[in-house]
Design an enzyme around this catalytic site. Structure first.
Site, mmCIF file in Angstrom:
data_model
loop_
_atom_site.group_PDB
_atom_site.id
_atom_site.type_symbol
_atom_site.label_atom_id
_atom_site.label_comp_id
_atom_site.label_asym_id
_atom_site.label_seq_id
_atom_site.Cartn_x
_atom_site.Cartn_y
_atom_site.Cartn_z
ATOM 1 N N ASP A 12 0.716 -1.097 -0.139
ATOM 2 C CA ASP A 12 0.099 0.000 -0.172
ATOM 3 C C ASP A 12 1.002 1.143 0.157
ATOM 4 O OD1 ASP A 12 -1.589 2.005 0.564
ATOM 5 O OD2 ASP A 12 -2.162 1.492 2.616
ATOM 6 N N LYS A 74 2.423 11.244 -3.374
ATOM 7 C CA LYS A 74 1.689 10.595 -4.051
ATOM 8 C C LYS A 74 0.678 11.305 -4.698
ATOM 9 C CE LYS A 74 -1.979 7.110 -3.475
ATOM 10 N NZ LYS A 74 -2.286 5.926 -2.420
ATOM 11 N N GLU A 152 -7.234 0.317 -4.653
ATOM 12 C CA GLU A 152 -7.122 0.224 -3.219
ATOM 13 C C GLU A 152 -8.577 -0.407 -2.674
ATOM 14 O OE1 GLU A 152 -5.830 3.960 -2.229
ATOM 15 O OE2 GLU A 152 -4.085 3.746 -2.782
ATOM 16 N N ASP A 175 -13.093 4.937 1.296
ATOM 17 C CA ASP A 175 -11.709 4.988 1.299
ATOM 18 C C ASP A 175 -11.512 6.442 1.432
ATOM 19 O OD1 ASP A 175 -9.060 4.914 1.500
ATOM 20 O OD2 ASP A 175 -8.916 3.438 -0.193
#
Ligand code: AMP
Length: 613
Positions: A12, A74, A152, A175
């Site tokens: 992850d 990210k 994800e 999420d």
């Protein structure tokens, strides 16, 4: 212990935190760092020796040397804009590769003989093609063989579905991480997990909440002192840390006292911050952003042709789902409690490990299968007739968003002018009717079409979208079979061999060039600003010996430079402290060096101000 199976891990790679997991004794398990951390902050620091620190050590250096530290990388993935770290320019995937390399170190000791470790890396469902490819490249730069890029929420559902092969129904995965928001609707039946729809925003997450809190705090300072602390990099870094800390505390308490004793200076007078922030105030700040997430939940449900009452379970994933208001909104929509037995920080890495286990065959007994959906519509730019007029740049969708993948679809188009011998196939991804407003994936020409009247020659355009979210496009002239095709992925692969070695070289060079000194004390003025007041507890807990030594050397150099500008007594005191640090540097030990350095830095702050008078 040496593993008997082929090394394959699940990762992850988060905006705020990252984790690595694999299958152990038939179950997904997080692999801890040598310091026994299960997740590490996705923060990269390049120290003055050109060494890379990742995780808590990097966080510890952030306030002291912000220009050498990068977090939330990210959010830049897929961009071709290089970013500055330690005065060196690196691409987002190059910086991300340093985080992945650190994670790789956690497993490397178990597989000492293996040169290549395979990896499944997760990305937000709503990542574009470019963002996925940048993630894959980051993995390769870190030395992984990237077996699969998975979404994800799919990973979260996989982690949840493992061990429940008989469960049927619909799961909604909400999420909300540090930088991205994703929602997916997943159907579970007979061990099959089918993603029905996804929606999201790649630029919405806990980071945004931090910035809102930061602005609130900074405005307070502006109103009281007429100084904007956001203009000072160090003060801004301090505020950012404080904002995140406050946000987390507000998940537990109704009100929080925020205090930063020394934030910045106004005309050499120290300025601090001391205010109270309540949960109600914080909720009002983030209200618009949370509303956007619930609108995306509604959209995902509509795309899956479901109502909130059709959802059997809601999984909360990502650290920001700890905010009580998020849980309240979910309860309001679904009239049920979201699942709390899944760890929001670890689920995605565990799910990636499940996918890795399915790939390696370690999890065959569970017979879990997952399918996914294309997060965006994909198609080509065409001429389109509306009434009597022709409109160019019309987006003709070939694979609509939320189509289950892998998928292959063909559409037929016709030539638009007499004698036309070639067509340009421009490929886009997105939801706008105007092709150019969407994200361009590439283009190519199909030539060799027989000259004919407009509309007489048919062209079949085929899109194949694979499970890694990679697209192949073919165009074929129906009358003579002439065909051309392009793989967005292959094109990248071809470039990437050259670009790959360039990237490796750039990382290598950046680390070499970022060295401020090797053995001698050399310094640059920007890095001299190590007024390490900050949050002492926080810093001291996290400073590694190596970065402590670097800071000490810088402080010593600055002290030696400052001495001549001081009066006799001050110069004597400062020299004594410099000597003490120098002595400790000969045989460095964390606690004593840290204490002596802290005293030296205090003196530097005091004398520096005097010296400037
Ligand atoms: P992730 O990307 O899933 O690791 O989530 C990280 C985000 O969750 C960061 O923005 C954190 O500040 C946020 N976060 C972690 N714990 C909490 C908490 N207790 N309350 C609010 N936000 C949190």
């Amino acid at each position: 212990m040496k593993s008997k199976t082929r090394p394959i891990v699940g990762i992850d790679l988060g905006t705020t935190n990252s984790a690595i997991a694999w299958i152990q004794e038939g179950k997904p398990a997080i692999v801890s760092s040598p310091k026994r951390e299960r997740i590490i902050p996705s923060v990269v620091h390049i120290d003055t020796r050109g060494q890379v620190l990742v995780g808590q050590d990097a966080v510890g250096s952030k306030i002291a040397m912000p220009s050498r530290t990068i977090s939330a990388i990210k959010r830049h993935m897929g961009s071709e804009e290089p970013l500055s770290i330690a005065d060196q320019m690196l691409l987002p995937e190059e910086i991300s590769s340093l985080i992945l390399k650190e994670l790789k170190g956690f497993v490397a000791t178990t597989f000492p003989d293996e040169t290549a470790i395979e990896a499944v890396i997760t990305v937000p469902a709503y990542f574009t093609d470019a963002q996925r490819r940048a993630t894959k490249r980051a993995g390769e730069l870190a030395g992984f063989v990237v077996e699969r890029i998975i979404n994800e929420p799919t990973a979260a559902a996989l982690a949840f579905g493992l061990g429940k092969p008989d469960q049927t129904g619909h799961i909604l995965v909400y999420d909300l991480g540090g930088g991205t928001f994703d929602v997916s609707v997943v159907e579970m039946y007979s061990g099959i997990l089918e993603v029905k729809a996804s929606a999201g925003n790649n630029l919405l997450g806990g980071e945004d909440f931090d910035w809102l809190l930061l602005d609130y705090m900074a405005e307070h300072v502006v109103a009281e002192y007429g100084v904007d602390p956001r203009l000072d990099l160090r003060a801004k870094t301090l505020l950012k840390e404080k904002a995140e800390e406050t946000k987390k505390l507000l998940s537990m308490s109704e009100r929080v006292d925020v205090s930063i004793p020394l934030l910045c200076f106004k005309d050499k007078d120290p300025i601090g911050l001391a205010i109270e922030i309540t949960r109600v105030q914080f909720e009002a700040m983030i209200d618009d952003l949370l509303r956007e997430t619930t609108e995306l939940v509604t959209r995902a449900l509509a795309d899956a042709h479901l109502l909130p009452t059709d959802i059997n379970e809601v999984l909360l994933v990502g650290g920001s789902t700890r905010i009580p208001k998020v849980r309240e909104l979910i309860r309001d929509i679904f009239e049920m409690e979201p699942r709390t037995d899944v760890d929001p920080d670890e689920t995605v890495a565990l799910g990636a490990a499940v996918q890795a286990g399915i790939k390696s065959g370690e999890l065959t007994a569970e017979s879990l299968i997952s399918t996914d959906v294309a997060p965006f519509s994909m198609g080509i730019s065409v001429l389109h007739q509306i009434g009597a007029s022709m409109r160019s740049d019309w987006f003709s969708v070939i694979i609509p968003r939320n189509t289950t993948i892998p998928v292959t679809r063909t559409e037929q188009y016709h030539t638009s002018s007499d004698g036309q011998r070639a067509v340009s196939i421009e490929i886009y991804q997105g939801e706008s009717e105007q092709a150019k407003e969407n994200y361009s994936l590439g283009e190519f020409m199909l030539e060799g079409i027989p000259a004919n009247l407009a509309g007489e020659e048919a062209i079949d355009v085929t899109f194949s979208y694979n499970i890694n979210g990679i697209l192949e496009v073919a165009a074929k002239c129906v009358s003579n079979g002439k065909e051309m095709h392009i793989s967005v992925h292959d094109q990248l692969q071809r470039d990437s061999e050259e670009e790959f070695s360039q990237s490796l070289e750039r990382i290598h060079q950046a680390l070499a060039n970022s060295r401020l000194f090797d053995d001698e004390f050399d310094f640059d003025d920007e890095e001299m600003d190590i007024t390490v007041e900050a949050d002492d507890e926080f810093l001291s807990a996290n400073r590694s010996l190596a970065s402590l030594i670097d800071e000490a050397k810088l402080a010593v150099a600055k002290g030696q430079r400052l001495v001549s500008a001081l009066d006799e007594l001050a110069a004597k005191n400062l020299l004594q402290q410099v000597d003490q640090v120098l002595q400790l540097l000969e045989n460095p030990e964390v606690t004593s060096l840290r204490n002596a350095l802290d005293d030296l830095v205090d003196m530097l702050i005091d004398y520096d101000m005097e010296g400037e008078d």
